[in-house]
Design an enzyme around this catalytic site. Structure first.
Site, short mmCIF file in Angstrom:
data_model
loop_
_atom_site.label_atom_id
_atom_site.label_comp_id
_atom_site.label_asym_id
_atom_site.label_seq_id
_atom_site.Cartn_x
_atom_site.Cartn_y
_atom_site.Cartn_z
N GLU A 1 51.88 48.67 97.53
CA GLU A 1 50.53 48.47 96.29
C GLU A 1 51.21 47.80 94.98
OE1 GLU A 1 48.50 51.61 96.22
OE2 GLU A 1 47.09 50.96 94.23
N ARG B 1 59.38 58.41 107.93
CA ARG B 1 59.31 57.86 107.24
C ARG B 1 60.59 58.02 106.30
NH1 ARG B 1 56.10 58.17 102.66
NH2 ARG B 1 57.26 58.89 101.01
N LYS C 1 56.36 57.56 94.03
CA LYS C 1 56.28 56.71 93.02
C LYS C 1 55.69 57.05 92.03
CE LYS C 1 54.50 52.62 95.40
NZ LYS C 1 53.79 52.12 95.51
P1 ATP Z 1 51.56 55.13 97.53
O1 ATP Z 1 51.50 56.61 97.12
O2 ATP Z 1 52.03 54.52 96.02
O3 ATP Z 1 50.65 54.51 98.10
P2 ATP Z 1 53.43 54.47 98.78
O4 ATP Z 1 55.57 54.64 98.91
O5 ATP Z 1 52.96 54.41 100.14
O6 ATP Z 1 52.87 54.90 97.83
P3 ATP Z 1 52.85 51.40 99.26
O7 ATP Z 1 52.84 50.28 97.86
O8 ATP Z 1 51.53 51.70 100.19
O9 ATP Z 1 53.77 52.69 98.29
O10 ATP Z 1 53.96 50.95 100.85
C1 ATP Z 1 54.07 49.92 101.32
C2 ATP Z 1 54.85 50.21 102.36
O11 ATP Z 1 56.01 50.97 102.17
C3 ATP Z 1 53.71 51.60 103.01
O12 ATP Z 1 53.54 50.59 104.95
C4 ATP Z 1 54.48 52.52 103.32
O13 ATP Z 1 54.49 53.01 104.16
C5 ATP Z 1 56.04 52.77 102.73
N1 ATP Z 1 57.03 53.12 102.65
C6 ATP Z 1 56.58 53.70 101.61
N2 ATP Z 1 57.73 55.32 101.19
C7 ATP Z 1 58.56 54.99 102.61
C8 ATP Z 1 59.14 55.81 102.75
N3 ATP Z 1 60.05 57.01 102.12
N4 ATP Z 1 59.95 55.40 103.74
C9 ATP Z 1 59.34 54.66 104.96
N5 ATP Z 1 58.47 53.44 104.00
C10 ATP Z 1 58.07 53.78 103.20
#
Ligand code: ATP
Ligand code: MG
Length: 625
Positions: free
Chosen positions: A81, A320, A330
């Site tokens: 996002e 994750r 974030k």
């Molecule tokens: P938000 O809380 O804003 O949704 P987010 O960290 O999930 O934050 P996204 O932009 O939705 O952010 O993340 C993009 C992709 O990265 C998603 O598929 C998410 O699952 C993956 N991702 C985010 N954080 C991690 C992490 N710590 N380890 C592995 N993958 C991650």
């Protein structure tokens, strides 16, 4: 998206890196298998996706890259996002999704999940695009970065999503609910109590369609009503209790402007994005596991309706990345920036990709890290030293060596003129840029470095002791040491100021003992110390970065992460560096002998003629000792 609460702090030095690997010969380039690789290999072997059925809907038109995609290929996606900068956790997901596509001859889409207009912006779109490119990946099937077509945007599918919503309404699979948010919450029930049907649930499709069209035309206030999928208010999975799929929100979108005042919910939009892009394996983090039944419900309904191609995408979840001493929320990272706890998103202490890059991390080291930690379905913590270890491994063969004195005191060679004829005489010294042991097979050794030794050189303050502690081998009166790459010297004493602080160290140079000459071994030196010539050394600002947090789990269990900030995470010193280091290009990495790895700061090095280095990491993992 709420992150799951971290489980017990089981620290994993790196799954996928077998214990005892040091003893047995291991093919370091071999890809460690994992459950996702097994699923993909099975799908490829069975031809799961080979006989794609085309729905013939406008959805097919979204393949702006190359018309109908090759069905034999697997397709993954990385769907950020654009509401913040990417961090090391995202890097794991990027390496995983792009890496699987690369390894199995498939394609990975970079897709912006831009369904929350208030929080998103072009700045974030650009920074995410840069980060993925920098990590070394291309998207949409193009083979060269130059030919790269733009990334995908969820907002490009808003028309289709609207149609899909009307389709559900027509089939009595969605309804407009006008309960207040409080009523909706109360009627949702909880784990122990089934939910209650909304009084609006029994409206006819025609009534719902009319209402939904009014929503889209801006006839109702923000939050006045939502469109909900009609599934089962008593489902044990709360995500299936008629989830909201469209909401009214008057907000200007970075891509579609003011065209829409209703926006799809993430849970509705995401599966549709996957389906329209013919994604085969939709890989996400574990917190989405409970959403999978809705993902499948929606895909099944749209496939029945002939709106999407089949076989439809499938969602798979992995754990994750949790990294000790690091925050991957974030929102919390944004708070560090907003409150000035760091200098910005690219502060070298930030776990953002721009921060890691400025700190001196290489794409290769991050890819190695992602490979080494592997993918599993169990939540665990990876020790920060695993990440640093991958960087050291990568830089060992790349980073040229150089000498820098970080805590300088002047050493005067009092007999220089006697030995060399004048105090102004300079002796050119030569050392390899990479030691023999660091030159990989097939690598051409880089040219040697040169620097000048004269009657005055800078040495580390800690390399002199007037009264040596037991076992001390460096400079003290009467002791003999080598200036690395130069001559052997014998210490004679020092000069001090009124406070007893040493202002100068004194020594005598011993003739005919220069490194690399026949006389080099004629005198036995107890130690070799690093130094920089006063004549050709350059002043440098060196930023000694350390971990941003002092607590291995700064935000676990609702702790105040700001209280865990490491007060010693940055110390700035004025140092002296040898000429080869002063000539660095921004972003160039070096090993400062004995001190660790350093990088010429990508923003500040060279500006106004200044020499600016960041410490990347020490030579060994010595943290906490
Ligand atoms: P938000 O809380 O804003 O949704 P987010 O960290 O999930 O934050 P996204 O932009 O939705 O952010 O993340 C993009 C992709 O990265 C998603 O598929 C998410 O699952 C993956 N991702 C985010 N954080 C991690 C992490 N710590 N380890 C592995 N993958 C991650
Ligand atoms: Mg998310």
């Amino acid at each position: 998206m709420n992150s799951p609460t971290p489980k017990a702090p089981h620290v994993n030095p790196g799954a996928g890196h077998p214990a005892g690997a040091a003893e047995s010969p291991v093919d370091e380039t071999a890809k460690v298998s994992n459950f996702l690789r097994q699923i993909i290999e099975k799908d490829l072997a069975q031809g799961t996706h080979a006989n794609r059925r085309w729905a013939g809907t406008p959805g097919d038109a979204v393949h702006h890259a190359a018309g109908k995609p090759d069905p034999a290929k697997i397709r993954t996606r990385f769907p950020p996002e654009p509401n913040g900068y990417l961090h090391v956790g995202h890097a794991k997901s990027i390496c995983l999704n792009f890496g699987l596509a690369r390894d199995y001859g498939g394609v990975c889409h970079l897709r912006f999940d831009d369904t929350n207009p208030e929080k998103e912006s072009q700045e974030f779109v650009d920074s995410i695009t840069d980060a993925v490119r920098w990590l070394g990946f291309t998207w949409n099937g193009s083979t060269s970065q130059a030919e790269q077509v733009p990334a995908y945007f969820a907002s490009d599918y808003f028309d289709f999503m609207y149609r899909a919503a009307e389709h559900l309404i027509e089939r009595d699979l969605a309804y407009v609910d006008e309960q207040t948010p409080e009523e909706m919450r109360a009627n949702r029930g909880d784990f122990a109590t089934p939910g209650k049907n909304s009084p609006f649930r029994s409206r006819t499709p025609a009534e719902n369609l009319a209402r939904f069209r009014e929503m889209a035309k801006g006839k109702h206030a923000d939050g006045a009503m939502v469109l909900r999928a009609k599934i089962d208010m008593a489902s044990p999975n709360i995500n299936l209790r008629d989830p909201a799929i469209y909401r009214i929100r008057r907000a200007t979108h970075h891509n579609t402007g003011d065209k829409w005042c209703i926006y799809p919910m993430y849970t509705f939009a995401h599966p549709i994005e996957d389906a329209l892009e013919n994604i085969t394996h939709s890989i996400c983090t574990l917190e989405f596991e409970d959403q999978r039944p809705f993902y499948d419900w929606l895909m099944d309904r749209l496939a029945e309706g002939g709106l999407i191609n089949t076989p439809q995408p499938r969602q798979y979840e992995f754990a994750r990345l949790n990294l000790t001493y690091v925050i991957t929320s974030k929102r919390k990272l944004a708070q560090l920036v907003a409150e000035g706890k760091v200098s910005g998103w690219d502060d070298p202490r930030m776990p953002t990709i721009v921060g890691l890059r400025r700190r001196g991390y290489t794409p290769e080291s991050i890819q190695l890290f992602a490979e080494r930690i592997g993918v599993t379905k169990a939540d665990s913590w990876i020790d920060y030293s695993t990440l640093e270890g991958c960087l050291r491994e990568d830089l060992e063969h790349k980073a040229h060596r150089g000498m820098a004195v970080l805590d300088p005191v002047k050493l005067v060679l009092t007999n220089w003129a006697e030995v060399f004829g004048s105090d102004g005489y300079l002796e050119t010294c030569t050392q390899p840029a990479l030691p023999h042991s660091s030159i990989a097979d097939g690598q051409t050794p880089p040219p040697d470095r040169q620097f000048q030794m004269g009657n005055e050189v800078w040495i580390e303050r800690e390399d002199f002791e007037e009264v040596p502690p037991k076992g001390y081998k460096r400079l003290f009166p009467g002791n003999v040491v080598r200036l690395k790459g130069g001559y052997v010297i014998e210490c004679t004493g020092c000069a001090k100021d009124a406070n007893g602080q040493v202002t100068e160290v004194h020594a005598k140079v011993i003739a005919d003992t220069k490194s690399g000459t026949p006389g080099a071994d004629s005198v036995k030196a107890k130690a070799a110390i690093t130094w920089v010539g006063v004549a050709d050394g350059r002043e440098a600002e060196v930023r000694l970065y350390d971990r941003l947090f002092a607590d291995p789990q700064p935000d676990a269990g609702g702790k105040d992460f700001l209280a865990a900030l490491n007060p010693h995470s940055l110390k700035v010193v004025t140092a002296y560096v040898e000429p080869s280091l002063a000539a660095a290009l921004p972003d160039q990495k070096f090993q400062f002998e004995r001190h660790g790895y350093f990088v010429a700061d990508r923003n500040d090095h060279g500006v106004g003629g200044k020499v600016v280095f960041n410490r990347v990491t020490g030579l060994k993992d010595s943290w906490g000792k």
